[in-house]
Design a protein around this motif. Structure first.
Motif, PDB file in Angstrom:
ATOM      1  N   ILE A  23     -14.469  -2.334  13.321  1.00 52.85           N
ATOM      2  CA  ILE A  23     -15.170  -1.066  13.079  1.00 52.85           C
ATOM      3  C   ILE A  23     -14.690  -0.001  14.058  1.00 52.85           C
ATOM      4  CG2 ILE A  23     -17.415   0.080  13.238  1.00 52.85           C
ATOM      5  CD1 ILE A  23     -18.659  -2.528  12.147  1.00 52.85           C
ATOM      6  N   ASP A  24     -14.524  -0.369  15.320  1.00 52.63           N
ATOM      7  CA  ASP A  24     -14.040   0.586  16.324  1.00 52.63           C
ATOM      8  C   ASP A  24     -12.637   1.075  15.982  1.00 52.63           C
ATOM      9  OD1 ASP A  24     -16.380   0.413  17.761  1.00 52.63           O
ATOM     10  OD2 ASP A  24     -15.596  -1.032  19.226  1.00 52.63           O
ATOM     11  N   LYS A  25     -11.767   0.171  15.524  1.00 53.34           N
ATOM     12  CA  LYS A  25     -10.404   0.557  15.153  1.00 53.34           C
ATOM     13  C   LYS A  25     -10.411   1.518  13.966  1.00 53.34           C
ATOM     14  CE  LYS A  25      -8.221  -1.699  18.309  1.00 53.34           C
ATOM     15  NZ  LYS A  25      -7.501  -0.946  19.381  1.00 53.34           N
ATOM     16  N   CYS A  26     -11.301   1.272  13.023  1.00 56.70           N
ATOM     17  CA  CYS A  26     -11.416   2.167  11.868  1.00 56.70           C
ATOM     18  C   CYS A  26     -11.859   3.558  12.305  1.00 56.70           C
ATOM     19  CB  CYS A  26     -12.398   1.597  10.848  1.00 56.70           C
ATOM     20  SG  CYS A  26     -11.819   0.117   9.980  1.00 56.70           S
ATOM     21  N   ARG A  27     -12.820   3.622  13.201  1.00 57.15           N
ATOM     22  CA  ARG A  27     -13.304   4.916  13.687  1.00 57.15           C
ATOM     23  C   ARG A  27     -12.198   5.682  14.397  1.00 57.15           C
ATOM     24  NH1 ARG A  27     -19.028   2.587  15.906  1.00 57.15           N
ATOM     25  NH2 ARG A  27     -20.212   2.792  13.951  1.00 57.15           N
ATOM     26  N   GLU A  28     -11.430   4.976  15.196  1.00 59.88           N
ATOM     27  CA  GLU A  28     -10.329   5.621  15.909  1.00 59.88           C
ATOM     28  C   GLU A  28      -9.315   6.209  14.932  1.00 59.88           C
ATOM     29  OE1 GLU A  28      -8.673   2.665  18.472  1.00 59.88           O
ATOM     30  OE2 GLU A  28     -10.506   2.474  19.686  1.00 59.88           O
ATOM     31  N   LEU A  58      -2.326   3.031   7.941  1.00 57.95           N
ATOM     32  CA  LEU A  58      -1.752   3.423   6.653  1.00 57.95           C
ATOM     33  C   LEU A  58      -2.474   4.632   6.075  1.00 57.95           C
ATOM     34  CD1 LEU A  58      -1.335  -0.162   5.169  1.00 57.95           C
ATOM     35  CD2 LEU A  58       0.243   1.129   6.609  1.00 57.95           C
ATOM     36  N   LYS A  59      -1.719   5.639   5.672  1.00 56.86           N
ATOM     37  CA  LYS A  59      -2.304   6.923   5.250  1.00 56.86           C
ATOM     38  C   LYS A  59      -3.109   6.807   3.954  1.00 56.86           C
ATOM     39  CE  LYS A  59       1.698   8.493   2.568  1.00 56.86           C
ATOM     40  NZ  LYS A  59       2.657   9.597   2.328  1.00 56.86           N
ATOM     41  N   ASN A  60      -2.785   5.853   3.088  1.00 60.76           N
ATOM     42  CA  ASN A  60      -3.463   5.763   1.796  1.00 60.76           C
ATOM     43  C   ASN A  60      -4.744   4.936   1.835  1.00 60.76           C
ATOM     44  OD1 ASN A  60      -1.544   7.313   0.261  1.00 60.76           O
ATOM     45  ND2 ASN A  60      -0.141   5.572   0.402  1.00 60.76           N
ATOM     46  N   VAL A  61      -5.060   4.354   2.980  1.00 56.95           N
ATOM     47  CA  VAL A  61      -6.278   3.553   3.096  1.00 56.95           C
ATOM     48  C   VAL A  61      -7.459   4.483   3.387  1.00 56.95           C
ATOM     49  CG1 VAL A  61      -7.465   1.727   4.363  1.00 56.95           C
ATOM     50  CG2 VAL A  61      -5.038   1.489   3.832  1.00 56.95           C
ATOM     51  N   GLU A  62      -8.390   4.589   2.436  1.00 57.36           N
ATOM     52  CA  GLU A  62      -9.568   5.435   2.621  1.00 57.36           C
ATOM     53  C   GLU A  62     -10.746   4.656   3.194  1.00 57.36           C
ATOM     54  OE1 GLU A  62     -10.913   8.003  -0.411  1.00 57.36           O
ATOM     55  OE2 GLU A  62      -9.003   9.073  -0.566  1.00 57.36           O
ATOM     56  N   TYR A  63     -10.851   3.381   2.787  1.00 57.77           N
ATOM     57  CA  TYR A  63     -11.951   2.530   3.238  1.00 57.77           C
ATOM     58  C   TYR A  63     -11.403   1.154   3.617  1.00 57.77           C
ATOM     59  CZ  TYR A  63     -15.186   5.741   0.769  1.00 57.77           C
ATOM     60  OH  TYR A  63     -15.890   6.833   0.321  1.00 57.77           O
ATOM     61  N   ILE A  64     -12.075   0.537   4.571  1.00 57.51           N
ATOM     62  CA  ILE A  64     -11.855  -0.882   4.858  1.00 57.51           C
ATOM     63  C   ILE A  64     -13.191  -1.593   4.711  1.00 57.51           C
ATOM     64  CG2 ILE A  64     -11.286  -2.579   6.641  1.00 57.51           C
ATOM     65  CD1 ILE A  64      -9.092  -0.742   7.602  1.00 57.51           C
ATOM     66  N   ILE A  94      -5.132  -8.554   9.916  1.00 58.81           N
ATOM     67  CA  ILE A  94      -4.473  -7.940   8.752  1.00 58.81           C
ATOM     68  C   ILE A  94      -5.211  -6.662   8.359  1.00 58.81           C
ATOM     69  CG2 ILE A  94      -4.009  -8.212   6.276  1.00 58.81           C
ATOM     70  CD1 ILE A  94      -3.347 -11.149   6.843  1.00 58.81           C
ATOM     71  N   LEU A  95      -6.535  -6.713   8.374  1.00 54.92           N
ATOM     72  CA  LEU A  95      -7.310  -5.506   8.077  1.00 54.92           C
ATOM     73  C   LEU A  95      -7.080  -4.429   9.137  1.00 54.92           C
ATOM     74  CD1 LEU A  95     -10.673  -7.036   6.802  1.00 54.92           C
ATOM     75  CD2 LEU A  95      -9.030  -5.689   5.460  1.00 54.92           C
ATOM     76  N   LYS A  96      -6.973  -4.841  10.385  1.00 52.65           N
ATOM     77  CA  LYS A  96      -6.717  -3.867  11.461  1.00 52.65           C
ATOM     78  C   LYS A  96      -5.402  -3.132  11.228  1.00 52.65           C
ATOM     79  CE  LYS A  96      -5.191  -5.180  15.518  1.00 52.65           C
ATOM     80  NZ  LYS A  96      -3.975  -4.359  15.753  1.00 52.65           N
ATOM     81  N   SER A  97      -4.406  -3.843  10.739  1.00 57.82           N
ATOM     82  CA  SER A  97      -3.104  -3.216  10.494  1.00 57.82           C
ATOM     83  C   SER A  97      -3.193  -2.130   9.425  1.00 57.82           C
ATOM     84  CB  SER A  97      -2.064  -4.268  10.086  1.00 57.82           C
ATOM     85  OG  SER A  97      -2.323  -4.781   8.789  1.00 57.82           O
ATOM     86  N   CYS A  98      -4.214  -2.208   8.564  1.00 60.97           N
ATOM     87  CA  CYS A  98      -4.401  -1.201   7.515  1.00 60.97           C
ATOM     88  C   CYS A  98      -4.867   0.135   8.086  1.00 60.97           C
ATOM     89  CB  CYS A  98      -5.405  -1.698   6.481  1.00 60.97           C
ATOM     90  SG  CYS A  98      -4.839  -3.120   5.514  1.00 60.97           S
ATOM     91  N   ILE A 122       0.831  -1.207   0.000  1.00 63.68           N
ATOM     92  CA  ILE A 122       0.000   0.000   0.000  1.00 63.68           C
ATOM     93  C   ILE A 122       0.865   1.258   0.000  1.00 63.68           C
ATOM     94  CG2 ILE A 122      -1.679   1.327   1.345  1.00 63.68           C
ATOM     95  CD1 ILE A 122      -3.004  -1.315   2.084  1.00 63.68           C
ATOM     96  N   ASP A 123       1.966   1.236   0.744  1.00 62.46           N
ATOM     97  CA  ASP A 123       2.884   2.382   0.730  1.00 62.46           C
ATOM     98  C   ASP A 123       3.491   2.572  -0.655  1.00 62.46           C
ATOM     99  OD1 ASP A 123       2.431   2.995   3.372  1.00 62.46           O
ATOM    100  OD2 ASP A 123       4.234   2.005   4.126  1.00 62.46           O
ATOM    101  N   SER A 124       3.804   1.468  -1.334  1.00 67.09           N
ATOM    102  CA  SER A 124       4.405   1.542  -2.663  1.00 67.09           C
ATOM    103  C   SER A 124       3.407   2.055  -3.702  1.00 67.09           C
ATOM    104  CB  SER A 124       4.939   0.166  -3.092  1.00 67.09           C
ATOM    105  OG  SER A 124       5.968  -0.271  -2.240  1.00 67.09           O
ATOM    106  N   ILE A 125       2.163   1.647  -3.579  1.00 69.25           N
ATOM    107  CA  ILE A 125       1.129   2.099  -4.512  1.00 69.25           C
ATOM    108  C   ILE A 125       0.926   3.608  -4.382  1.00 69.25           C
ATOM    109  CG2 ILE A 125      -1.341   2.010  -5.040  1.00 69.25           C
ATOM    110  CD1 ILE A 125      -1.269  -0.972  -4.300  1.00 69.25           C
ATOM    111  N   ASN A 126       0.873   4.105  -3.121  1.00 68.48           N
ATOM    112  CA  ASN A 126       0.757   5.541  -2.846  1.00 68.48           C
ATOM    113  C   ASN A 126      -0.433   6.166  -3.580  1.00 68.48           C
ATOM    114  OD1 ASN A 126       1.485   7.952  -1.596  1.00 68.48           O
ATOM    115  ND2 ASN A 126       2.808   8.569  -3.308  1.00 68.48           N
ATOM    116  N   PHE A 127      -1.598   5.560  -3.377  1.00 63.40           N
ATOM    117  CA  PHE A 127      -2.826   5.997  -4.038  1.00 63.40           C
ATOM    118  C   PHE A 127      -3.989   5.564  -3.157  1.00 63.40           C
ATOM    119  CE2 PHE A 127      -6.133   5.838  -7.391  1.00 63.40           C
ATOM    120  CZ  PHE A 127      -5.870   7.042  -8.059  1.00 63.40           C
ATOM    121  N   PRO A 128      -5.109   6.287  -3.183  1.00 56.86           N
ATOM    122  CA  PRO A 128      -6.243   5.913  -2.323  1.00 56.86           C
ATOM    123  C   PRO A 128      -6.694   4.463  -2.528  1.00 56.86           C
ATOM    124  CG  PRO A 128      -6.599   8.085  -3.234  1.00 56.86           C
ATOM    125  CD  PRO A 128      -5.384   7.543  -3.922  1.00 56.86           C
ATOM    126  N   VAL A 129      -6.844   3.747  -1.411  1.00 56.29           N
ATOM    127  CA  VAL A 129      -7.091   2.307  -1.447  1.00 56.29           C
ATOM    128  C   VAL A 129      -8.303   1.928  -0.605  1.00 56.29           C
ATOM    129  CG1 VAL A 129      -6.155   0.093  -0.609  1.00 56.29           C
ATOM    130  CG2 VAL A 129      -4.718   1.618  -1.969  1.00 56.29           C
TER     131      VAL A 129
END
Length: 236
Positions: free
Chosen positions: A111-116, A90-96, A83-87, A53-60
């Motif tokens: 969901i709670d981790k995403c909100r945080e 990452l700054k380029n992750v817009e949605y999970i 694995i999803l929680k680790s995302c 994801i860092d290498s792609i450097n684009f909204p994901v």
């Protein structure tokens, strides 16, 4: 009028170098978002996903689809969610993308981790065999929207009427992506823009779901003045 609905293109590749090369190609073709299908990556782990994801450097959109939802992830449910929680870091992750039918404890934890992390969630539901009734789908969407930011349903039609049911969902629900899969439902992907869906899915080459439309065609169709949704499906 330029469509406000973004175009997301899924990437389903096994190797890191192929993913990055494919991502660059899709970005050049005009993708607004890239859906990284983590479940397609061979021997995947959190560090590998971060590097990609860092290498792609684009909204994901980060998606790690379970087997029961049509995906390929081979590990445990806890591993899949971690694995999803680790995302979330990452700054380029817009949605999970989080499947509605995920174990509620794991689902709500993620969901709670995403909100945080101020990352938006897509709560998804898939039925690869049929299209449930409009009432049932509305119930699903209401539950999804109580949990997350965007509701997504993808269902399989057996006839044209089933595809109309999917349009009815988009007509009545905001922040909702409703897809009728297969060839007879492919037009629902285009109609997403007429109902102000946040984004729709196209393909840049490899087809990851039945009825997907290539991005070049999708960009043309989204910006055609096909019809105004206020004059369509008023009685559904």
């Amino acid at each position: 009028m330029i469509s406000q609905t973004k175009i997301a293109i899924p990437i389903l590749q096994e190797k890191e170098e192929d993913i990055i090369k494919t991502a660059q190609d899709f970005i050049k073709k005009g993708a607004d978002l890239l859906e990284l299908r983590i479940d397609g990556i061979a021997n995947v782990n959190s560090d590998m996903v971060k590097k990609i994801i860092d290498s792609i450097n684009f909204p994901v959109i980060a998606t790690n689809r379970s087997k029961k939802e049509g995906g390929f992830f081979l590990g445990s449910e806890k591993e899949r969610i971690n694995i999803l929680k680790s995302c979330c870091d990452l700054k380029n992750v817009e949605y999970i993308d989080i499947e509605l039918q995920t174990d509620p404890c794991l689902r709500n934890f993620l969901i709670d981790k995403c909100r945080e992390a101020n990352i938006k969630t897509i709560i998804s539901f898939h039925d690869f065999e049929k299209t449930p009734s409009v009432d049932y789908l509305l119930k699903i969407v209401n539950e999804q929207k109580e949990l997350g930011d965007v509701a997504k349903i993808a269902v399989m039609p057996t006839n044209l009427e089933d595809t109309i049911n999917v349009l009815a969902i988009m007509s009545h629900c905001d922040n909702t992506i409703a897809i009728s899969m297969g060839e007879i439902g492919s037009y629902t992907r285009v109609m997403a823009s007429k109902f102000n869906a946040p984004f729709t899915f196209a393909t840049g080459g490899d087809v990851t779901a039945p009825g997907q439309i290539d991005i070049e065609t999708m960009k043309l169709l989204l910006n055609m003045d096909l019809m105004d949704h206020d004059d369509f499906l008023d009685d559904i």
